[in-house]
Structure formats: C-alpha cells, structure tokens
Write an enzyme that holds these catalytic residues in place. Sequence first.
Site, PDB file in Angstrom:
ATOM      1  N   PRO A   3      17.192  67.272  95.322  1.00 46.64           N
ATOM      2  CA  PRO A   3      16.027  66.376  95.360  1.00 46.64           C
ATOM      3  C   PRO A   3      16.241  65.124  96.207  1.00 46.64           C
ATOM      4  O   PRO A   3      15.276  64.629  96.812  1.00 46.64           O
ATOM      5  CB  PRO A   3      15.813  66.022  93.890  1.00 46.64           C
ATOM      6  CG  PRO A   3      16.343  67.204  93.148  1.00 46.64           C
ATOM      7  CD  PRO A   3      17.545  67.656  93.940  1.00 46.64           C
ATOM      8  N   TYR A   4      17.454  64.603  96.273  1.00 42.03           N
ATOM      9  CA  TYR A   4      17.715  63.434  97.114  1.00 42.03           C
ATOM     10  C   TYR A   4      17.397  63.748  98.573  1.00 42.03           C
ATOM     11  O   TYR A   4      16.635  63.036  99.237  1.00 42.03           O
ATOM     12  CB  TYR A   4      19.158  62.989  96.959  1.00 42.03           C
ATOM     13  CG  TYR A   4      19.593  61.929  97.956  1.00 42.03           C
ATOM     14  CD1 TYR A   4      18.917  60.720  98.041  1.00 42.03           C
ATOM     15  CD2 TYR A   4      20.686  62.150  98.795  1.00 42.03           C
ATOM     16  CE1 TYR A   4      19.314  59.747  98.948  1.00 42.03           C
ATOM     17  CE2 TYR A   4      21.089  61.183  99.702  1.00 42.03           C
ATOM     18  CZ  TYR A   4      20.392  59.981  99.774  1.00 42.03           C
ATOM     19  OH  TYR A   4      20.786  59.026 100.687  1.00 42.03           O
ATOM     20  N   GLY A   5      17.973  64.853  99.082  1.00 45.55           N
ATOM     21  CA  GLY A   5      17.727  65.241 100.470  1.00 45.55           C
ATOM     22  C   GLY A   5      16.275  65.599 100.714  1.00 45.55           C
ATOM     23  O   GLY A   5      15.699  65.270 101.758  1.00 45.55           O
TER      24      GLY A   5
END
Length: 425
Positions: A225-227
């Site tokens: 989810p960060y990327g």
Amino acid sequence: MLPTNRGRPQQRPPPPRSWSFLSEMVDFSDPKRRPRYLTKLVMAALLTAMCVLMLTQPPCHRRASPSVFSTRQPGVTHVLLTGGAGYIGSHAALRLLKDSFRVTIVDNLSRGNIGAIKVLQNLFPEPGRLQFIQADLGDPKAVNRIFAENAFDAVMHFAAVAYVGESTLEPLRYYHNITANTLVVLEAMATHNVKTLIYSSTCATYGEPDKMPITEETPQFPINPYGKAKKMAEDIILDFSKSKKADMAVMILRYFNVIGSDPEGRLGEAPRPELREHGRISGACFDAALGIIPGLKVKGTDYETPDGTCVRDYIDVTDLVDAHVKALNKAERGRVGIYNVGTGKGRSVKEFVEACKKATGVDIKVDYFPRRPGDYAEVYSDPAKINRELNWTAQHTDLHESLRVAWTWQKAHRSGYEPPQAMIL
C-alpha cells in the site's frame, strides 16, 4: 484648622429615588441621553465581538500586520516544505536555509519532531527566514488558509507516512495520508497560482522489477500500500500537469533507502518509540548498539540474492537533499522531470549489519525471522538520468562513513530531540 460647614445653610437631602440600580447607571427616561448610551452599548458589543473572534483564531493564523512571508521579494524564493519536521524534511529545510531560501514548514507533528524545528529556529533566527505552522494536510480549509496567507514560489512535498510494513497493516491510513493529502496540496497550489512542485516519491512504486538496475522507464507495479499510494499520487500530479491551465514545473524524485544524518551533527533521525519496529534498518541497528533493544531482527533470509537477505540501494540524506535542491533550481514551467535518486549500487542487509557493527564498535546480536509482508528481494537504481540532466551524483557512498556520522548523532541524542530522562534511583 480644617474648614467646617458652620454658618452655612443646610441643604435638604434629595428625596429617595425609586430607580433600580441599573436605572441609575443608564437613565433611558431622558431622551437627550438615550442616543449617547445606545452608541456606547453598540460600541462595547462590537469590541467584545472582535475580541472573541481574535481569541478563537488559531495562533498560527493571527497576524497583527502583513508578514514578510505574505509578500514576494525579488531575489528570494519562498518554499513551502510539507513534513519539514521529519527526518528528511528537516535536513532539506537546513539546506534550503543555508542556501538563503525563505522556508515555511507545515507539519502536524504526528511523525515529525518539534525538536528539529527548534534546532532550525535557533540556527536561523533572523526575521523572514523560517516559519513553522502546525497543521494537517488532511484539512483542506487549513491548507487553503495557509496558501492564502503566504506567497509561496514552490512546494517541496515530503509529508507522508512511510513504512512498508505499517502500510500493510493500515492501508486506508496510507491512501488517505499520501494520496488524498497530495490532492489537497495540488488543489491549493492551483487555487493560489503556485506553479512549482518537487514531489518526494519512492522506489517502492516499482515493486519488484524483473531487471536491475531500475531506470525511470522501468514499469511501476507496486506490491504494498505504501508504494501504491505513492504511485497514485504521482498519477494525480502527472494528470494535472498535463491540463492546459496547470502550466506547472514538476519534479518527481523516486529515492531509495535513506541513511545518514547532518555531517555537522545538528540533525538526525528520531522516530517515535512505537514506530521502531516499522522503521529503517539503521535505526534498529543503533537501538541495538545502545541497548534500547536486545538485538537486531533481520526479516527474511530466503530471498534470491547472494546471501539470502534483501538487497537495497542506500542513499545518504545529504545527497538526497542535494538532489531536491538541484531539482528545484532546474524546474521549468510546462516541464515534468522524473528521476531516480540512488547510488546505483546494491548492498545486502547482512553487509549493512556488518558495516553498522564496525561504525558503532558494538557486536550487535542478530536474530533472523521470516520475511516481512510486502518486502521485495532486490532493488537498486540506475542514476544515469539524474547525473546527466541535473548534474547530480551521490557523493557520500561509503556505507560505513554514513553510518558513523549517524551514530555520532544517535550517541549524543539517546532520547532523540527530547531532553534526557532523569534516572530513577
């Protein structure tokens, strides 16, 4: 002798009055006095209302007179730096201030450190150099007010939650904090005609590519989810930059694993204690060397790499900040630049741990665990494009030296930016 009233005619006392206490103070029965008292009451009510309005305004938005930050000055570039109380953002602020930029830091301090702000304020106390506004980018009204009250020339957008492991546990938080908040910043820039954006992105947008090294043309398939949140923010920026009314100068910097600290020992990395388990490997190494944690946990030894541990491209924060400043200086209206910021050399986690042991002089205990969700085996950059177009090359490429500099700050700031805690006897 004191004078007496002897010999003078005695005055009769006035007859008792039937007025109430309030009537004695304001006698509305006298038509000549009524307008004067009404005027005074109206004025008093207006003054009270103004006082209440001023007191209910947030402190950062009270302005007795026009601020130097609200006007443009020839030869001075005013940069809004979001997330400027954080690790990378504070180092960027230090560099910009040293280079005579005017800097406004906006940070909600959920991850940043007020101690870093105080260091910067002490280093640059001159009026018109630095201001700090505590605000949340998730509040569009607050962001719009900040833009309305300041004459920004450019925005460096660092503010973001940034832990891969945490993003798999709290994905909605990451999409809101990264993607949605970037949209708020862009809308404010559009409304207030701020045309230059330097966006802090990540190599995590690439996911796990088939080929190394990673170039700017490598397909983006993020796996956590960060990327994904960062890639969505990039897409929003790029779509807006293509619109005719935007006419923006956009620079997107996708950087790799950041280490190090200010070589002069003024700033460092100080994550909140509850976030240590999600933090950078350098922070975990230093915590183990300081005895804050019993040892270092290395997650994943079965990757398809020479020694089984993850391979990463470690970029010193001083070099990273230099890339941002060069991107700002090269930014042109109507142009978008996308650059990888790395050394071009991958180092395994085991190599990193050995360098950390050498830098700290501590034989750190290492325990090995299964892989962390969302991590990828190998990632390092090809920095040829940024070398060629921005004349930028990483200078601090000695892993041991970067860790030694960071360790010097950590030893002197065992409690981060906070004062040392008293010993309990």
